[in-house]
Design an enzyme around this catalytic site. Structure first.
Site, PDB file in Angstrom:
ATOM      1  N   HIS A 164       0.824  -1.215   0.000  1.00 60.77           N
ATOM      2  CA  HIS A 164       0.000   0.000   0.000  1.00 60.77           C
ATOM      3  C   HIS A 164       0.858   1.267   0.000  1.00 60.77           C
ATOM      4  CE1 HIS A 164       0.125  -0.033   4.555  1.00 60.77           C
ATOM      5  NE2 HIS A 164       0.063   1.270   4.380  1.00 60.77           N
TER       6      HIS A 164
ATOM      7  N   ASP B  54       1.215  -7.656   2.300  1.00 60.13           N
ATOM      8  CA  ASP B  54       1.358  -6.220   2.031  1.00 60.13           C
ATOM      9  C   ASP B  54       2.823  -5.794   1.859  1.00 60.13           C
ATOM     10  OD1 ASP B  54       0.883  -3.533   1.776  1.00 60.13           O
ATOM     11  OD2 ASP B  54      -0.412  -3.379   3.536  1.00 60.13           O
TER      12      ASP B  54
ATOM     13  N   SER C  50       4.009   2.206   8.551  1.00 52.17           N
ATOM     14  CA  SER C  50       3.839   1.223   7.490  1.00 52.17           C
ATOM     15  C   SER C  50       5.153   1.019   6.773  1.00 52.17           C
ATOM     16  CB  SER C  50       2.803   1.698   6.479  1.00 52.17           C
ATOM     17  OG  SER C  50       1.545   1.333   6.923  1.00 52.17           O
TER      18      SER C  50
HETATM   19  N1  ARG Z   1      -4.770   0.540   7.558  1.00 51.21           N
HETATM   20  C1  ARG Z   1      -3.487   0.627   6.909  1.00 51.21           C
HETATM   21  C2  ARG Z   1      -2.943   2.045   7.010  1.00 51.21           C
HETATM   22  O1  ARG Z   1      -3.480   2.835   7.711  1.00 51.21           O
HETATM   23  C3  ARG Z   1      -3.556   0.160   5.505  1.00 51.21           C
HETATM   24  C4  ARG Z   1      -4.294   1.043   4.544  1.00 51.21           C
HETATM   25  C5  ARG Z   1      -4.306   0.605   3.123  1.00 51.21           C
HETATM   26  N2  ARG Z   1      -5.219  -0.504   2.872  1.00 51.21           N
HETATM   27  C6  ARG Z   1      -6.559  -0.379   2.611  1.00 51.21           C
HETATM   28  N3  ARG Z   1      -7.257  -1.468   2.424  1.00 51.21           N
HETATM   29  N4  ARG Z   1      -7.199   0.760   2.540  1.00 51.21           N
HETATM   30  O2  ARG Z   1      -2.275   2.605   6.194  1.00 51.21           O
HETATM   31  N1  GLU Z   2      -1.224   1.402   7.613  1.00 50.10           N
HETATM   32  C1  GLU Z   2      -0.615   2.449   8.374  1.00 50.10           C
HETATM   33  C2  GLU Z   2       0.390   3.291   7.588  1.00 50.10           C
HETATM   34  O1  GLU Z   2       0.337   3.414   6.423  1.00 50.10           O
HETATM   35  C3  GLU Z   2       0.030   1.863   9.563  1.00 50.10           C
HETATM   36  C4  GLU Z   2      -1.034   1.433  10.428  1.00 50.10           C
HETATM   37  C5  GLU Z   2      -1.189   2.339  11.606  1.00 50.10           C
HETATM   38  O2  GLU Z   2      -1.779   3.414  11.505  1.00 50.10           O
HETATM   39  O3  GLU Z   2      -0.680   1.876  12.627  1.00 50.10           O
HETATM   40  O4  GLU Z   2       1.236   3.932   8.119  1.00 50.10           O
END
Ligand code: ARG
Ligand code: GLU
Length: 725
Positions: free
Chosen positions: A89, A226, A659
């Site tokens: 991502h 991921d 991330s």
């Molecule tokens: N929750 C993760 C973050 O905050 C992954 C986000 C990307 N994935 C998604 N399905 N939207 O970045």
């Molecule tokens: N998916 C999040 C990011 O892109 C990390 C997840 C979180 O917020 O801990 O940084």
């Protein structure tokens, strides 16, 4: 009897002393200060490295293998040839940009089989940290205690500028930044080196890299692969340069060895990366504003938007493709805030903060000196947050409601043309701009469906119009009130009928036709009129008030931060995240998300097969992966329990920005890549609960299995140093 009284003493000590001491798993620590604050505890928890191994300016250390990836992620070096690992991502934008109908890398994955196939990414850079240094003394040397905030800020700004200039003057490759910590009580200087030739090397298909999509996002049990791979290139002296085919792979000072040994519950883990922003030390009033005003509005508006987009996506494959990234963006925040509010409520954070504030007030009042310094601070906070409430409400409706409508955001971008036409532009300038807007139109309409947007418009503007008191509404809503009698549907019908900004053809037509008339006509477009009205309200009225109150709030927060540190001298305070390099350490382990439910600490390939659903896009499983599963062909990536682990959880304190961060074991070997948090713990930006806050990592063995066994890009694994015992 003795036993009981002993245990009572213990309970007493536990409940009264423990809350004052930061829990081992909580905290995002400054690498420079590990020896002072954390080394001993980390060793007690099982770590075999020294603080110097993790961060040192004299020797090579782990920090030399970590970079900021692009604008908001972390990545790590994994070979002596500049090979870089981050999340799928995080590399999504690059993968998408290289994708076309013929080469759909997003769907099918991409693997460079040799260096010549690696793809360049203009605009993408990675940032290495060279050193950090405490410069608080220098920054604050001329700051007096009775200065106004304005004067204070301008002195600080000019000190920072001096410091930064003294560094950047000495080398063209270095960049420097000074950042405030503990809300302006401490300042650190960061010297960085930025590399700009970063090429895409590999990415799994989306049904691996994004497996589970938004349904599984923020959730455990998780099975998302991921990750994506890039390579950093340098000139012949290993220094940063712009892209050139002659550049050679960067030779890192440090890269991470990779462990194939796996892990056990309670094993030590360390996450080393760039958490973006947290608010651990705000007063209860701030938590109330966030959870009772801002989050509910954001959740409601995004929920309405998502309902519309998803309904259309389910009916049409093209729309699903067009809207996948938009939905992901909208849903990510939406889901996190729901979890955040629930977590804060479950932990009674507001009440607990209030209780603590009561004690703080008593402590402050008990001493005349303290009373003078800190006695009024909570009352002042309350006043500021009271005034902020209606303004924050307006701002949230503007951002999520008004600017949540694509037509209005797009219309806003035409302001540039209007401004230029006001200044009698040269013919060439007009032509250049026209070209730019034609290109922009192509991009915009590629993923745009006017009927979806119009439905969203009606929902957003209706909420905005109904929920903001009349006296706080933008003046432009008078049109809706008077001309349309408040009927948003009719208002929308007219705007979408009359605006030229709802189709690519009309936009291109307009740009061609009105070139000579210098775009003055844009001002008459109803979508442009509406968005201008929304912006006018914001910039002329709301924003000046907010920035004034923000300045007061920041100054109070700085004093309150210092006050809390004096009030609880035995507590170890870590600074709020500010997108600087931090260390979070903890242990691998399971958790209990709710009554009677226990979640295991790892997932396996079998779970992917259990989730498989060929009918649902996010749960399609590639034939090749099924075959490897059926034949249990896991190679050396198999766990000693005979299964292939996919993801695992631990209680490291992480946030957005982490991330892509390396997750290492006690020996400093890479065991995973951090990519998410568990939903029940998403309040950890405000309050951390060791029982329910878990970070989610991709098991590095699954990552290598996909590269090697699934994609056959074995040459990439051969570049890495694998540790088996
Ligand atoms: N929750 C993760 C973050 O905050 C992954 C986000 C990307 N994935 C998604 N399905 N939207 O970045
Ligand atoms: N998916 C999040 C990011 O892109 C990390 C997840 C979180 O917020 O801990 O940084």
């Amino acid at each position: 009897m003795k036993f009981q009284s002993l245990s009572l003493t213990f309970i007493f000590l536990y409940t009264f002393l423990m809350p004052a001491i930061t829990h081992a798993d909580e905290g995002m620590w400054i690498p420079l200060l590990l020896e002072k604050y954390n080394e001993e505890e980390m060793r007690d928890m099982g770590m075999k490295l020294s603080a110097e191994d993790i961060y040192s300016i004299n020797h090579t250390s782990l920090k030399d293998g970590i970079v900021i990836f692009g604008g908001g992620c972390t990545a790590e070096l994994v070979s002596d040839q500049g090979l870089l690992l981050t999340n799928h991502h995080c590399g999504y934008g690059q993968i998408q940009r290289h994708s076309s109908l013929e080469n759909d890398y997003l769907t099918d994955g991409f693997w460079a089989m040799d260096r010549s196939e690696e793809l360049q990414n203009p605009g993408l850079s990675v940032t290495f940290l060279i050193s950090m240094q405490d410069v608080t003394g220098k920054v604050l040397q001329d700051v007096g205690s009775n200065m106004t905030e304005k004067i204070r800020d301008s002195i600080i700004d000019s000190r920072i500028e001096e410091i930064v200039n003294s560094i950047t003057d000495t080398s063209e490759f270095l960049s420097a930044r000074v950042k405030p910590f503990y809300h302006g009580n401490q300042y650190l200087l960061f010297i960085n080196k930025v590399y700009k030739d970063v090429r895409l090397v590999g990415a799994p298909p989306s049904n691996i890299g994004k497996f589970g999509g938004d349904t599984d996002n923020w959730m455990w049990p998780r099975h998302t692969g991921d990750f994506s791979l890039f390579r950093v290139y340098a000139d012949s002296n290993n220094n940063p340069v712009e892209y050139s085919p002659d550049n050679i792979p960067y030779k890192p000072k440090y890269y991470f060895p990779i462990s194939l040994k796996g892990y056990e519950p309670d094993d030590f883990t360390l996450v080393f990366g760039y958490p973006g922003s947290t608010q651990q030390y705000i007063p209860s009033d701030a938590v109330e504003l966030l959870t009772r005003v801002k989050n509910p509005v954001r959740i409601k508006l995004r929920g309405l938007k998502l309902d519309v987009m998803k309904r259309y996506m389910e009916q049409d494959d093209l729309i699903r493709l067009q809207y996948a990234a938009k939905v992901a963006r909208v849903a990510n925040g939406w889901k996190k805030w729901i979890g955040e509010n629930k977590g804060i409520q479950r932990l009674n954070t507001i009440e607990r903060k209030k209780e603590k504030e009561k004690n703080f007030q008593q402590w402050a009042d008990a001493d005349p000196e303290r009373r003078k310094k800190y006695g009024g601070i909570l009352a002042e906070f309350s006043e500021v947050y009271d005034q902020l409430e209606p303004l924050e409400l307006s701002r949230t409706y503007l951002i999520e409601g008004g600017l949540g409508v694509e037509l209005l955001r797009y219309a806003g971008s035409f302001r540039e043309l209007v401004d230029v036409s006001n200044n009698d532009p040269e013919k060439e300038q007009v032509e250049e701009l026209t070209d730019k807007f034609i290109k922009r139109a192509k991009n915009h309409f590629k993923n745009y469906q006017v009927e979806i947007d119009k439905e969203i418009f009606v929902k957003m503007i209706r909420e905005y119009y109904q929920e903001i008191p009349e006296e706080d509404q933008p003046e432009i809503f008078e049109t809706l009130r008077k001309k349309y009698d408040g009927n948003v549907q009719e208002y929308a019908n007219d705007i979408y009928d009359k605006s030229f900004m709802t189709s690519e053809e009309d936009v291109v037509d307009f740009l061609d036709k009105y070139k000579a008339r210098k775009y003055k006509k844009i001002k008459k477009d109803p979508a442009f009129e509406l968005v201008t009205g929304l912006y006018d309200k914001y910039y002329n009225d709301i924003q000046p008030q907010i920035s004034d109150l923000d300045a007061q709030k920041d100054s109070l927060q700085r004093i309150y931060m210092r006050a809390q540190m004096t009030f609880e001298p035995e507590r170890r305070f870590y600074p709020d995240a500010n997108f600087t390099l931090r260390v979070a350490y903890g242990n691998i382990g399971d958790y209990y998300p709710r009554d009677a439910v226990r979640y295991d600490y790892y997932t396996t390939l079998q779970g992917i097969m259990e989730k498989e659903d060929p009918e649902v896009y996010d749960y399609v499983v590639e034939e090749k992966l099924k075959e490897l599963y059926r034949e249990k062909d896991f190679g050396r990536y198999v766990d000693k329990d005979g299964t292939l682990h996919v993801c695992f959880i631990a209680d490291n304190h992480t946030s957005g920005g982490n991330s892509g961060s390396p997750v290492i074991n006690a020996e400093g070997e890479l065991i995973g890549i951090n990519f998410d948090r568990c939903w029940e713990g998403t309040m950890s930006d405000i309050v951390f609960d060791p029982d329910r806050c878990r970070n989610i990592s991709l098991d590095i063995r699954y990552c290598l299995f996909i590269i090697d066994k699934f994609a056959g890009a074995t040459h990439l694994v051969e570049e890495m140093d694998l540790v088996t015992e």
